[in-house]
Design a protein around this motif. Structure first.
Motif, PDB file in Angstrom:
ATOM      1  N   ARG A 404       0.848  -1.190   0.000  1.00 24.01           N
ATOM      2  CA  ARG A 404       0.000   0.000   0.000  1.00 24.01           C
ATOM      3  C   ARG A 404       0.882   1.238   0.000  1.00 24.01           C
ATOM      4  N   TYR A 405       0.505   2.216  -0.819  1.00 22.56           N
ATOM      5  CA  TYR A 405       1.308   3.436  -0.924  1.00 22.56           C
ATOM      6  C   TYR A 405       0.399   4.614  -1.239  1.00 22.56           C
ATOM      7  N   THR A 406       0.954   5.822  -1.147  1.00 19.33           N
ATOM      8  CA  THR A 406       0.188   7.045  -1.362  1.00 19.33           C
ATOM      9  C   THR A 406       0.654   7.734  -2.640  1.00 19.33           C
ATOM     10  N   ALA A 407      -0.305   8.037  -3.524  1.00 23.31           N
ATOM     11  CA  ALA A 407       0.013   8.758  -4.762  1.00 23.31           C
ATOM     12  C   ALA A 407       0.380  10.196  -4.441  1.00 23.31           C
ATOM     13  N   ARG A 408       0.952  10.869  -5.399  1.00 22.30           N
ATOM     14  CA  ARG A 408       1.445  12.238  -5.183  1.00 22.30           C
ATOM     15  C   ARG A 408       0.344  13.220  -4.806  1.00 22.30           C
ATOM     16  N   ASP A 409      -0.912  12.899  -5.165  1.00 22.79           N
ATOM     17  CA  ASP A 409      -2.012  13.791  -4.779  1.00 22.79           C
ATOM     18  C   ASP A 409      -2.738  13.316  -3.528  1.00 22.79           C
ATOM     19  N   GLY A 410      -2.183  12.314  -2.852  1.00 23.05           N
ATOM     20  CA  GLY A 410      -2.746  11.852  -1.590  1.00 23.05           C
ATOM     21  C   GLY A 410      -3.659  10.650  -1.682  1.00 23.05           C
ATOM     22  N   LEU A 411      -3.966  10.157  -2.876  1.00 23.13           N
ATOM     23  CA  LEU A 411      -4.856   9.003  -3.026  1.00 23.13           C
ATOM     24  C   LEU A 411      -4.157   7.740  -2.540  1.00 23.13           C
ATOM     25  N   GLU A 412      -4.874   6.970  -1.723  1.00 25.28           N
ATOM     26  CA  GLU A 412      -4.324   5.717  -1.220  1.00 25.28           C
ATOM     27  C   GLU A 412      -4.497   4.621  -2.266  1.00 25.28           C
ATOM     28  N   LEU A 413      -3.417   3.909  -2.552  1.00 28.36           N
ATOM     29  CA  LEU A 413      -3.406   2.883  -3.590  1.00 28.36           C
ATOM     30  C   LEU A 413      -2.804   1.596  -3.038  1.00 28.36           C
TER      31      LEU A 413
END
Length: 681
Positions: A404-413
């Motif tokens: 699990r990681y966070t995209a540059r705009d804050g979306l959790e992926l």
């Protein structure tokens, strides 16, 4: 000497049809094993829940069997896991269904001497198959009446004798999108000499389900037998068995599975939420005559993939939620939802429910491909009944984990990481980034090894593989799957790069040794990685991918599907968006060695997309590029030789540019290490 011994082992294994288990125990999985891996594709539980009929996909033996797609065999397994092959060998069997007496199984096949594919039954306790229904053309699909005496059959409209005679004289021209023939619906009395009766339906039939009450049929009908129509314009209609229309369902957009309740009072339909929903995945219910749909799981952050009924009021469904699946039940009025199997075990794709509540499932996990599972009525845990690849027990498999990681705009992926089988201390490793197609698709925490994504083979060779579920993926609900609408490739492909950055930051991945690959929309991502994001990727393998958005929408076979669930604008309305989001626009930036592969008969993403990408990169002249075409293959390879060639080229390209000498491309000739025995005719 070691390479010679390995090639000899390959030849012996291919000649006998045995996987390379011995070689695998030394260093993990091999491409030869991937090419010979078997998988369960369909399963149907018997009326008393004691047995499951299933279809086993069996690849052909490379260099020995005539080339072609995998064979499909019919097997039956009991509750104790004892499996028996009923229709095996050089056969292609589909759609097993139990007769009500539980003593026979119906199936579709074109057997020796048949001119067309017919409907057969085979007794379970001894005896030969009997053809019980046939039409002038191949039977594409069917459903049985509750008493097992009749069948609703689907078959393409027969070519007229006059048209056939002209074609045989050389007049074989095709009139694009006009000379289609509809799929028709027929009712046949099984085993009778009486001619089947055609039901008059305006349109082309895509599916049929016979009501348990025996008096009506749920029929999926598209306006035309064109891919775009079948994907976004198909609607459910209710007909009497005599052919009178009783009602309709104005379902919006895409359709999935459907199933009647045990008393025929309700019809469950997996449907899109609206016309712009990229994927079917809402669990809805209508009455026996159709009418408005009721969403039983509003706000579900997942996608329902299969549905059945335990009784007249209780539905059972499989929902994909994130990278896992969940089996649950719910009442027809939307009350009393209860989880039967929590997310976290095998990922299940299909289900079949017996009248007494036993549930057969088809599922896989990181250690094995799809197998048959049975959740017996009253049991809390399913039992795995089949082991289609026993040699896997001797293969060293790398660890697979959810990331699990966070995209540059804050979306959790989230995504899935397959670690290298062996790693020297904390040394950074090369990475193969695998991007799924669609984008209305997703990777599950299941078996991730196939000809186009051989993750365990890569692991055995020291690579890590990462499978990100970027925004627009399924498995996270409708809103998440719409995040990329009107913005193809933009934030979506930023997400996949952010996933790489996350793995670099953990200390696992060597930033300078990252390759990207994928097919269809994943091929688009691979082309984007080779051009717009070229500085991030040391190698790219693009498969049936998009290079020019405007020409794709005007030459492919799904322009309205693309408009509704992807672009929501036409090229003449937003020409600059179409241009900027096309990899060829950024070809001059490319410094990434790119291997392009495509089936010449691809109607979804026409092969011109790869021709264009190849020529743009070649003319830009900044990095090596190679184009490989597969005659007769469509949107993905189906024949064994084409798949094996693809696997070898994929790994050859990644190895050459991520861990090898780089520079000029490797030789285009491939050493397949096939047995010397000529293929049988």
């Amino acid at each position: 000497m070691q390479r010679w011994i390995f090639k000899l082992a390959c030849a012996l294994a291919l000649a006998t049809g045995a996987p390379l288990a011995l070689a695998a125990t030394q260093g993990g999985m091999t491409l030869e094993q991937v090419a010979q891996t078997r998988a369960v594709t369909q399963a149907q539980v018997s009326p008393d829940g004691s047995e499951v009929a299933y279809i086993l996909s069996v690849p052909r033996t490379l260099g020995v069997d005539p080339d072609g797609p995998a064979r499909s065999e019919l097997h039956v397994v009991d509750r104790n896991g004892t499996s028996r092959g009923f229709i095996t060998g050089k056969v292609d069997v589909a759609s097993p269904r139990w007769l009500p007496d539980g003593q026979r199984v119906a199936y579709l096949s074109k057997r020796e001497g048949d001119e067309t594919r017919g409907l057969y039954t085979i007794p379970l306790r001894g005896g030969e198959s009997t053809r019980v229904a046939r039409l002038a053309g191949d039977i594409a699909s069917y459903d049985l009446s509750p008493d097992g005496r009749r069948a609703a059959l689907m078959s393409s409209q027969r070519e007229s004798d006059a048209r056939k005679a002209l074609r045989e004289k050389g007049f074989s021209q095709k009139v694009y999108e006009e000379d289609w023939r509809p799929v028709e619906l027929w009712i046949a009395e099984l085993g009778s000499e009486a001619a089947p009766r055609r039901i008059e339906i305006d349109g082309s039939v895509q599916g049929v389900r016979w009501s348990p009450a025996g008096d009506r049929l749920a029929v999926v009908v598209a306006p035309r037998q064109l891919t775009d129509d079948t994907m976004v314009e198909a609607r459910v209609r209710i007909y009497s068995v005599e052919g009178r229309e009783l009602g309709r369902v104005d379902n919006p957009g895409k359709l999935g599975d459907m199933a009647w309740s045990a008393d025929g009072a309700h019809l469950a339909i997996i449907s899109a939420a609206d016309r712009n929903d990229p994927s079917d995945g809402r669990l809805t219910v209508v009455g026996r005559d159709g009418g408005p749909q009721r969403d039983l799981l509003p706000g579900l952050e997942g996608h329902v993939r299969a549905v059945g009924w335990r009784d007249a009021s209780t539905l059972v469904f499989v929902s994909h939620e994130g990278v896992q699946s969940r089996l649950a039940q719910i009442q027809a009025d939307g009350s009393d939802q209860r989880t039967l199997l929590d997310a976290g075990g095998p990922v299940h794709m299909g289900l079949s429910v017996s009248p007494r509540g036993d549930i057969a499932l088809v599922g896989s996990d990181p250690t094995h491909p799809s197998e048959v599972f049975l959740l017996a009525s009253g049991s809390a845990e399913p039992r795995r009944l089949t082991d289609s690849n026993p040699w896997l027990a001797d293969v060293r498999l790398a660890r697979q984990e959810v990331v699990r990681y966070t995209a540059r705009d804050g979306l959790e992926l989230e995504g899935l990481l397959v670690h290298p089988l062996e790693r020297r201390g904390n040394a950074r490793v090369p990475l193969i980034l695998v991007v799924h197609g669609g984008p209305e698709s997703h990777f599950s925490n299941a078996w991730l090894n196939g000809y186009s994504q051989p993750a365990q083979v890569a692991a055995a060779q020291g690579f890590a593989s990462f499978f990100p579920n970027y925004r627009s993926s399924t498995g996270r609900g409708v809103a998440f799957s719409k995040l990329g609408h009107g913005r193809p490739g933009m934030e979506e492909f930023d997400d996949v790069v952010d996933g790489v950055d996350h793995l670099v930051e953990t200390g696992l991945v060597n930033r300078d040794k990252v390759g990207i690959t994928g097919g269809s929309y994943g091929g688009y991502a691979s082309a984007w990685g080779a051009t717009y994001y070229s500085e991030r990727f040391a190698a790219s393998v693009m498969f049936v991918g998009i290079s020019d958005q405007a020409s794709l929408v005007t030459t492919g076979d799904i322009p309205y599907e693309q408009y509704n669930v992807h672009m929501q604008t036409w090229p003449w309305e937003s020409p600059e968006m179409y241009r900027q989001q096309s990899p060829i626009t950024h070809a001059e930036k490319s410094r990434t060695p790119t291997l392009i592969l495509h089936g010449e008969a691809d109607p979804r993403v026409p092969v011109m997309q790869s021709y264009m990408m190849y020529r743009y990169l070649q003319l830009a002249g900044q990095a090596p590029v190679r184009l490989v075409l597969y005659p007769g293959e469509g949107h993905g390879n189906s024949r064994g030789a084409s798949r094996y060639d693809y696997s070898l080229r994929l790994m050859q390209w990644m190895t050459h540019y991520l861990t090898g000498p780089g520079g000029e491309p490797p030789a285009y000739e491939i050493d397949y290490a096939l047995p010397a025995t000529p293929a049988k005719s």
